[in-house]
Scaffold this motif. Structure first.
Motif, short mmCIF file in Angstrom:
data_model
loop_
_atom_site.label_atom_id
_atom_site.label_comp_id
_atom_site.label_asym_id
_atom_site.label_seq_id
_atom_site.Cartn_x
_atom_site.Cartn_y
_atom_site.Cartn_z
N ASN A 105 0.81 -1.22 0.00
CA ASN A 105 0.00 0.00 0.00
C ASN A 105 0.85 1.28 0.00
O ASN A 105 0.81 2.07 0.95
CB ASN A 105 -0.94 0.03 1.21
N PRO A 106 1.64 1.50 -1.03
CA PRO A 106 2.53 2.66 -1.03
C PRO A 106 1.76 3.98 -1.09
O PRO A 106 0.73 4.08 -1.77
CB PRO A 106 3.37 2.46 -2.30
N THR A 107 2.25 4.95 -0.34
CA THR A 107 1.65 6.30 -0.36
C THR A 107 2.75 7.32 -0.52
O THR A 107 3.88 7.12 -0.07
CB THR A 107 0.88 6.59 0.94
N VAL A 108 2.38 8.42 -1.16
CA VAL A 108 3.31 9.55 -1.31
C VAL A 108 2.57 10.80 -0.89
O VAL A 108 1.49 11.09 -1.43
CB VAL A 108 3.79 9.67 -2.79
N GLY A 110 0.77 11.25 1.54
CA GLY A 110 -0.58 10.87 1.99
C GLY A 110 -1.46 10.33 0.90
O GLY A 110 -2.51 9.75 1.16
N ALA A 111 -1.05 10.49 -0.38
CA ALA A 111 -1.87 9.98 -1.49
C ALA A 111 -1.46 8.55 -1.82
O ALA A 111 -0.27 8.25 -1.90
CB ALA A 111 -1.67 10.87 -2.72
N ALA A 112 -2.45 7.69 -1.99
CA ALA A 112 -2.14 6.30 -2.28
C ALA A 112 -1.77 6.13 -3.75
O ALA A 112 -2.40 6.73 -4.62
CB ALA A 112 -3.34 5.43 -1.96
N ALA A 113 -0.76 5.32 -3.95
CA ALA A 113 -0.39 5.00 -5.34
C ALA A 113 -1.20 3.78 -5.77
O ALA A 113 -1.57 2.96 -4.93
CB ALA A 113 1.10 4.69 -5.42
N SER A 114 -1.47 3.70 -7.07
CA SER A 114 -2.29 2.58 -7.53
C SER A 114 -1.41 1.38 -7.88
O SER A 114 -1.60 0.74 -8.89
CB SER A 114 -3.13 2.99 -8.74
N SER A 115 -0.46 1.10 -7.02
CA SER A 115 0.46 0.00 -7.29
C SER A 115 -0.22 -1.35 -7.12
O SER A 115 -0.99 -1.55 -6.18
CB SER A 115 1.65 0.10 -6.33
N ASN A 116 0.07 -2.24 -8.03
CA ASN A 116 -0.49 -3.58 -7.87
C ASN A 116 0.59 -4.57 -7.48
O ASN A 116 0.46 -5.75 -7.71
CB ASN A 116 -1.24 -4.04 -9.12
N GLU A 144 16.54 3.70 -2.12
CA GLU A 144 15.99 4.30 -3.34
C GLU A 144 15.22 3.25 -4.15
O GLU A 144 15.60 2.07 -4.19
CB GLU A 144 17.11 4.90 -4.18
N VAL A 145 14.15 3.72 -4.80
CA VAL A 145 13.32 2.80 -5.60
C VAL A 145 12.97 3.43 -6.95
O VAL A 145 13.12 4.64 -7.14
CB VAL A 145 11.99 2.44 -4.87
N VAL A 146 12.50 2.55 -7.84
CA VAL A 146 11.97 3.00 -9.13
C VAL A 146 10.50 2.65 -9.13
O VAL A 146 10.10 1.59 -8.62
CB VAL A 146 12.69 2.27 -10.29
N ILE A 147 9.66 3.55 -9.66
CA ILE A 147 8.22 3.25 -9.69
C ILE A 147 7.75 3.10 -11.14
O ILE A 147 8.37 3.62 -12.07
CB ILE A 147 7.38 4.34 -8.97
N GLY A 148 6.64 2.42 -11.33
CA GLY A 148 6.10 2.16 -12.67
C GLY A 148 5.55 3.43 -13.30
O GLY A 148 5.11 4.35 -12.60
N PHE A 149 5.57 3.47 -14.62
CA PHE A 149 5.15 4.65 -15.38
C PHE A 149 3.68 5.00 -15.09
O PHE A 149 3.31 6.15 -15.03
CB PHE A 149 5.34 4.37 -16.88
N ASN A 150 2.86 3.95 -14.86
CA ASN A 150 1.41 4.20 -14.72
C ASN A 150 0.94 4.18 -13.27
O ASN A 150 -0.25 4.03 -13.00
CB ASN A 150 0.63 3.13 -15.50
N ILE A 151 1.85 4.36 -12.34
CA ILE A 151 1.51 4.15 -10.92
C ILE A 151 0.50 5.17 -10.38
O ILE A 151 -0.17 4.92 -9.38
CB ILE A 151 2.81 4.14 -10.06
N VAL A 180 9.38 11.01 -1.06
CA VAL A 180 9.49 9.83 -0.18
C VAL A 180 8.19 9.05 -0.29
O VAL A 180 7.09 9.61 -0.21
CB VAL A 180 9.75 10.27 1.27
N MET A 181 8.34 7.76 -0.49
CA MET A 181 7.17 6.87 -0.56
C MET A 181 7.19 5.98 0.68
O MET A 181 8.24 5.48 1.07
CB MET A 181 7.28 6.02 -1.84
N SER A 182 6.01 5.83 1.26
CA SER A 182 5.92 4.99 2.46
C SER A 182 5.39 3.61 2.09
O SER A 182 4.35 3.51 1.42
CB SER A 182 4.98 5.63 3.48
N LEU A 183 6.11 2.57 2.53
CA LEU A 183 5.67 1.19 2.27
C LEU A 183 5.24 0.58 3.61
O LEU A 183 5.99 0.63 4.59
CB LEU A 183 6.82 0.38 1.66
N GLN A 184 4.03 0.09 3.63
CA GLN A 184 3.49 -0.48 4.86
C GLN A 184 3.67 -2.01 4.82
O GLN A 184 3.07 -2.66 3.98
CB GLN A 184 1.99 -0.19 4.99
N VAL A 185 4.48 -2.52 5.77
CA VAL A 185 4.69 -3.97 5.82
C VAL A 185 3.91 -4.52 7.02
O VAL A 185 3.98 -3.96 8.11
CB VAL A 185 6.19 -4.31 5.98
N ARG A 186 3.16 -5.60 6.75
CA ARG A 186 2.34 -6.17 7.83
C ARG A 186 2.79 -7.61 8.12
O ARG A 186 3.31 -8.28 7.23
CB ARG A 186 0.87 -6.16 7.42
#
Lengths: 453, 238
Positions: A105-108, A110-116, A144-151, A180-186
């Motif tokens: 559930n990555p967010t940037v 506070g906005a959620a990215a539509s990552s699948n 550091e990370v790379v994100i998808g073009f359509n994220i 900065v993107m936040s990754l939530q690990v559960r």
């Protein structure tokens, strides 16, 4: 005799019978056009089909599916296999794609990215293989990370309660570069409660736009360091969540629990990247001997290209026949020209024209016809090629109700095809003119002066 | 300048395999000195033109030796003959032999073009010579637009454009009226005196023969005693 004077002679002679000249040039031009257009269909179809085959795939990449083994567990690609593949000659990198087995559930801001999904890759290997970026760079630091073009597509609209917005309104992903993107690990604790950890990462690159219209890339690509942080929290391979225990049968979940960090790893979407397309075959053979199941686009391309090579040669041969037919016209024109100018040639020889000068004048004339025909023919072929590429899809859509894929081309004229057709036309013209030119040198001076030729 | 030693020539006529050999010239010994005007006279069929054609290299002798400008020419190839003609020979023809699709200027400049002389030099030289032979004002005219006399002057200009040491003329006045004939003969004498050009003239015409330093007579392919100018025509007529 100077070349400029020979050229002047030829121009004067060509003006004497303009209709005949026009018809001969027309025939040559038609032959040249026919040759180029026919062959261009072969080139066009080959390019379109090969492009469809290789889109998103490198010709230097060899897909590794597994390894031959009687034991199912041993068929998967593990760390040792990756090490072996790296050691093979002419393999410059071995890449893989391993999916983190839970949504982060990555967010940037506070906005959620539509990552699948989140994908673990080896960025060192990707750097060598040439990971396609539309902007930014590949990670150099652990976080550091790379994100998808359509994220940022789709979910942006959804979050605002307006449904999916048209893609045109979606803000570009590159606006998130440097953010900065936040990754939530559960993970489930022993008592069955869910615990969460947040891993902040920095976006430094945006992947390439997918080449197919219907494809989207919404992944977050992470390196091994971030994966290690995820796994150290989950204590499972690829960040998988533990299954909750069944109250009635506490042991039921144990057999299906995800692999632990101490278990052997399985790598997915493994590719060995060769340092040149010519080495693909050798690498594929070497690893096949070691029992690896592999597939390379180069193998398919070789067969497809062979089929098209035969097709192009066939079409070119048919086209060349048209040029040869045109050459009969040139031969006829030049023979007529020699007959008509026999007296002039006789006079020139009588006062001191060298036979080679006479021959050169006639060869120059026939090559001028070939040159004019080739220039006009090539220009017309380009016009026809463009018209076919624009018009044929419309005709197919209009009459056959079939949609031609975008960017599909029916006719392609590479510069070397035009050059070859040009040379063939010129060569055939020279060949057609050589016999009449030789005849001109043999004209008998006395017969010509008596005008009884 | 021109030397023919024991030259024989014969033609083969008839269908291939059934040819009949016709002898045309027999044991010709002829010496033409530098600066000489030599007239070759004789009846039709006596071999005059064949003799000139041998000197021009248009045909090869069946036997014998021909030397022109101190060079043995009997064994020259066609290409070598072409270069030799450009370097040493000028030609005047009875029917002028101008190329109809070329202007008087272009016809006159043709030997210069064949020799690869530059345009500026060509233009100057051609206009000078056309001026000299009196047809400069017709430089842009085509042969069909010129009278016989004017055409022959253009032909003369063409034959002299490269200053050849030898000019071979086959019936040069054959198509001219008496006025033009007189002017042409005067021009030939002039060139001979001023430049020392050697002329070999084939003619039926006594007036043409009269300007020659020496007249030689051919009869049935044999060269008659040719040292004396007088009486040759009388001999032929009787």
């Amino acid at each position: 005799m100077k070349f400029t004077d020979q050229f002047r002679f030829v121009r004067q002679n060509m003006k004497k019978n303009k209709t005949r000249l026009f018809m001969t040039v027309l025939a040559t031009a038609m032959g040249c056009t026919f040759l180029i257009v026919l062959a261009s269909v072969g080139f066009g179809l080959q390019k379109s089909i090969v492009d469809q085959m290789v889109v998103d795939r490198m010709v230097t990449a060899i897909d590794i599916y597994g390894i031959e083994s009687e034991n199912e567990v041993d068929r998967v690609i593990g760390a040792k296999n990756i090490e072996y593949l790296r050691s093979v000659d002419h393999v410059k990198a071995v890449t893989y794609r391993n999916y983190v087995q839970q949504p982060l559930n990555p967010t940037v801001d506070g906005a959620a990215a539509s990552s699948n999904g989140t994908v673990n890759v080896d960025f060192d290997a990707e750097t060598k293989a040439g990971f396609g970026l539309s902007s930014g760079r590949l990670p150099q630091k652990p976080d550091e990370v790379v994100i998808g073009f359509n994220i940022r597509e789709t979910r942006e609209g959804a979050s605002e309660g307006e449904g999916n917005k048209p893609k045109a309104d979606t803000p570009p992903a590159k606006e998130w570069l440097g953010k900065v993107m936040s990754l939530q690990v559960r993970q489930l604790a022993e008592d069955g409660t869910e615990q969460t950890a947040t891993i902040p990462v920095t976006i430094v690159g945006i992947s390439e736009k997918p080449s197919r219209e219907w494809e989207t890339d919404t992944f977050v690509y992470i390196g091994n360091e971030i994966l290690t942080r995820i796994e150290s929290f989950t204590q499972t391979q690829w960040g998988a969540m533990l299954l909750p225990a069944d109250k009635d049968n506490p042991d039921s979940a144990n057999g299906n629990q995800p692999l632990g960090l101490q278990d052997p790893r399985q790598y997915n979407s493994v590719q060995a990247i060769a340092d040149g397309a010519n080495h693909v075959k050798g690498i594929a053979e070497e690893i096949r001997e070691k029992g690896y199941y592999s597939h390379s686009i180069a193998n398919e391309l070789k067969q497809v290209n062979l089929v098209f090579l035969i097709m192009k040669i066939g079409l070119g041969f048919v086209g060349t026949i048209a040029v040869l037919i045109a050459s009969i016209g040139i031969f006829n024109t030049m023979t007529m020209a020699v007959t008509e100018r026999a007296q002039d040639i006789g006079i020139m020889k009588a006062i001191g024209a060298h036979p080679s000068t006479i021959r050169r004048i006639f060869l120059l004339e026939s090559s001028m016809i070939g040159l004019l025909g080739a220039i006009i023919g090539t220009a017309v072929a380009y016009v026809i090629s463009i018209a076919v590429n624009i018009g044929l899809p419309l005709v197919i859509e209009g009459f056959m109700e079939e949609r031609v894929p975008e960017d599909f081309i029916f006719s392609l004229i590479p510069p070397y095809l035009a050059a070859i057709a040009f040379l063939i036309s010129l060569g055939v013209a020279l060949l057609s003119g050589s016999r009449p030119a030789k005849r001109a040198t043999r004209i008998d001076v006395l017969r010509a002066l008596r005008r009884d030729i | 300048m021109i030397e023919m030693i024991q030259v024989n020539h014969q033609f083969a006529i008839g269908k291939k395999g059934k040819e009949r050999v016709v002898p045309v010239l027999h044991d010709i010994d002829l010496h033409v000195k530098q600066g000489e005007i030599v007239a070759i006279v004789g009846r039709s069929g006596s071999g005059k033109s064949t003799l000139l054609n041998l000197m021009s290299g248009y045909i090869r002798p069946t036997s014998g030796t021909i030397r022109v400008a101190d060079q043995e020419v009997t064994s020259l190839s066609e290409g070598e003959w072409a270069n030799f003609r450009l370097a040493h020979l000028g030609f005047m023809f009875q029917s002028f032999q101008l190329i109809p699709s070329m202007t008087a200027f272009e016809n006159a400049e043709l030997p210069l073009v064949l020799k690869g002389i530059g345009v500026t030099q060509r233009k100057k030289r051609v206009m000078e010579l056309l001026e000299q032979v009196g047809v400069a004002e017709y430089a842009g005219h085509y042969p069909g637009e010129l009278s016989g006399g004017q055409q022959q002057r253009v032909s003369v200009a063409r034959s002299l454009i490269l200053n050849p040491p030898i000019v071979l003329a086959d019936e040069p006045t054959g198509s001219l009226d008496s006025d033009n004939e007189r002017q042409l003969l005067s021009l030939i004498q002039h060139l001979n005196q001023d430049r020392g050009t050697t002329f070999v003239l084939i003619t039926h015409d006594e007036q043409v023969a009269s300007i020659a330093h020496r007249t030689v007579s051919l009869k049935d392919g044999y060269l008659l005693n040719a040292d004396k100018k007088e009486g040759i025509f009388a001999h032929e007529i009787h």
